[in-house]
Motif scaffolding. Structure first.
Motif, PDB file in Angstrom:
ATOM      1  N   ALA A  20      27.002  16.700  26.058  1.00 39.33           N
ATOM      2  CA  ALA A  20      26.761  16.089  27.374  1.00 39.33           C
ATOM      3  C   ALA A  20      27.807  16.450  28.420  1.00 39.33           C
ATOM      4  N   ARG A  21      28.342  17.645  28.381  1.00 35.02           N
ATOM      5  CA  ARG A  21      29.280  18.066  29.416  1.00 35.02           C
ATOM      6  C   ARG A  21      28.519  18.835  30.496  1.00 35.02           C
ATOM      7  N   PRO A  22      29.073  18.947  31.698  1.00 30.26           N
ATOM      8  CA  PRO A  22      28.376  19.646  32.775  1.00 30.26           C
ATOM      9  C   PRO A  22      28.073  21.101  32.400  1.00 30.26           C
ATOM     10  N   LEU A  23      27.020  21.626  32.973  1.00 29.26           N
ATOM     11  CA  LEU A  23      26.599  22.987  32.677  1.00 29.26           C
ATOM     12  C   LEU A  23      27.712  23.991  32.947  1.00 29.26           C
ATOM     13  N   GLY A  24      28.492  23.779  33.997  1.00 30.16           N
ATOM     14  CA  GLY A  24      29.580  24.694  34.328  1.00 30.16           C
ATOM     15  C   GLY A  24      30.618  24.794  33.231  1.00 30.16           C
ATOM     16  N   ALA A  25      30.864  23.700  32.518  1.00 27.58           N
ATOM     17  CA  ALA A  25      31.822  23.727  31.416  1.00 27.58           C
ATOM     18  C   ALA A  25      31.248  24.478  30.219  1.00 27.58           C
ATOM     19  N   ALA A  32      23.483  33.829  37.417  1.00 29.01           N
ATOM     20  CA  ALA A  32      22.132  33.563  37.922  1.00 29.01           C
ATOM     21  C   ALA A  32      21.491  32.497  37.053  1.00 29.01           C
ATOM     22  N   LEU A  33      20.766  31.596  37.692  1.00 27.88           N
ATOM     23  CA  LEU A  33      20.091  30.523  36.980  1.00 27.88           C
ATOM     24  C   LEU A  33      18.668  30.424  37.515  1.00 27.88           C
ATOM     25  N   ARG A  42      14.742  17.200  40.629  1.00 26.55           N
ATOM     26  CA  ARG A  42      15.989  17.168  41.390  1.00 26.55           C
ATOM     27  C   ARG A  42      17.003  18.114  40.773  1.00 26.55           C
ATOM     28  N   ILE A  43      17.887  18.605  41.638  1.00 21.03           N
ATOM     29  CA  ILE A  43      18.954  19.512  41.206  1.00 21.03           C
ATOM     30  C   ILE A  43      20.211  18.682  41.038  1.00 21.03           C
ATOM     31  N   ASP A  44      20.872  18.842  39.896  1.00 19.51           N
ATOM     32  CA  ASP A  44      22.010  17.989  39.590  1.00 19.51           C
ATOM     33  C   ASP A  44      22.906  18.688  38.574  1.00 19.51           C
ATOM     34  N   GLY A  45      24.210  18.461  38.635  1.00 21.47           N
ATOM     35  CA  GLY A  45      25.128  18.920  37.604  1.00 21.47           C
ATOM     36  C   GLY A  45      25.548  20.372  37.685  1.00 21.47           C
ATOM     37  N   LEU A  46      25.441  21.001  38.848  1.00 27.67           N
ATOM     38  CA  LEU A  46      25.812  22.410  38.983  1.00 27.67           C
ATOM     39  C   LEU A  46      27.217  22.603  39.541  1.00 27.67           C
ATOM     40  N   GLY A  72      29.940  22.736  45.403  1.00 29.53           N
ATOM     41  CA  GLY A  72      30.754  23.595  44.548  1.00 29.53           C
ATOM     42  C   GLY A  72      30.182  24.970  44.293  1.00 29.53           C
ATOM     43  N   LEU A  73      29.033  25.285  44.841  1.00 31.21           N
ATOM     44  CA  LEU A  73      28.415  26.598  44.624  1.00 31.21           C
ATOM     45  C   LEU A  73      28.877  27.571  45.709  1.00 31.21           C
ATOM     46  N   HIS A  74      30.161  27.773  45.808  1.00 36.63           N
ATOM     47  CA  HIS A  74      30.766  28.545  46.890  1.00 36.63           C
ATOM     48  C   HIS A  74      30.463  30.035  46.828  1.00 36.63           C
ATOM     49  N   SER A  75      30.000  30.550  45.692  1.00 36.13           N
ATOM     50  CA  SER A  75      29.671  31.973  45.568  1.00 36.13           C
ATOM     51  C   SER A  75      28.181  32.231  45.697  1.00 36.13           C
ATOM     52  N   LEU A  76      27.392  31.178  45.867  1.00 35.42           N
ATOM     53  CA  LEU A  76      25.932  31.326  45.918  1.00 35.42           C
ATOM     54  C   LEU A  76      25.521  32.205  47.097  1.00 35.42           C
ATOM     55  N   ARG A  77      24.792  33.272  46.795  1.00 30.25           N
ATOM     56  CA  ARG A  77      24.332  34.209  47.823  1.00 30.25           C
ATOM     57  C   ARG A  77      22.829  34.106  48.049  1.00 30.25           C
TER      58      ARG A  77
END
Length: 192
Positions: A20-25, A32-33, A42-46, A72-77
């Protein structure tokens, strides 16, 4: 339990939680997702996916973004949210690297929603095709006024003539043109 999004059927993305840890961990180098066609609501936990460059959430049931949806998605293009149920363009910022935004076949009705795109000034490609707002008379000129970096709107290249025409429309003192524009800063009446 699905970590990155709330979904109507568990495991639809094939990305399952590890304790149950965040996807980023769980996958910090994910670039790409593509969780499309999964009944996501809903979008959550990214927030831990700072290196994510492309997010594709087409053909789901997303009605709106929440303040933390894209945090937190600072690189999202590239962001693709086509064929959902979006009515409002809230919470698209901060996405400082976003250059492509695909929002076709949603439920965006009012041109005043385009004001919210000021938060993503680097956009070069946008698609809002098959939304009521895209059928309004000043749709393309309004986008060009707000986002001068646009090169392509709804798969059609922006010409220099079109840019010049948009500038003339908004520089005009013609009261007929002003009547077609939504008042500055006016939010559309939100219907539930």
């Amino acid at each position: 339990m699905l970590v990155c999004v709330k979904c109507s059927r568990a495991g639809a993305l094939g990305v399952l939680s590890h304790a149950a840890r965040p996807l980023g961990a769980a996958v910090p180098r994910l670039r790409a997702l593509p969780p499309d066609s999964n009944d996501i609501t809903r979008i959550d936990g990214l927030e831990g996916l700072a290196g994510l460059r492309e997010l594709v959430v087409n053909r789901n049931r997303i009605r709106g973004l929440e303040p933390a949806s894209l945090a937190g998605l600072h690189s999202l293009r590239v962001l693709k949210l086509e064929d959902n149920a979006l009515r409002y363009l809230d919470y698209l910022a901060p996405l400082p690297q976003l250059v492509e935004l695909h929002l076709g076949s949603n439920r965006v009705v009012e041109l005043s929603e385009l004001d919210k795109l000021d938060a993503v000034p680097r956009l070069e490609v946008i698609s809002l095709a098959n939304n009521a707002a895209a059928r309004k008379q000043l749709y393309r000129p309004s986008l060009l006024r707000r986002l001068p970096s646009l090169r392509c709107i709804d798969t059609r290249e922006v010409s220099q003539d079109e840019r010049s025409q948009a500038e003339l429309i908004f520089a005009s003192n013609d009261s007929r043109v002003r009547q077609l524009l939504p008042p500055a800063g006016m939010d559309a009446q939100r219907l539930a």
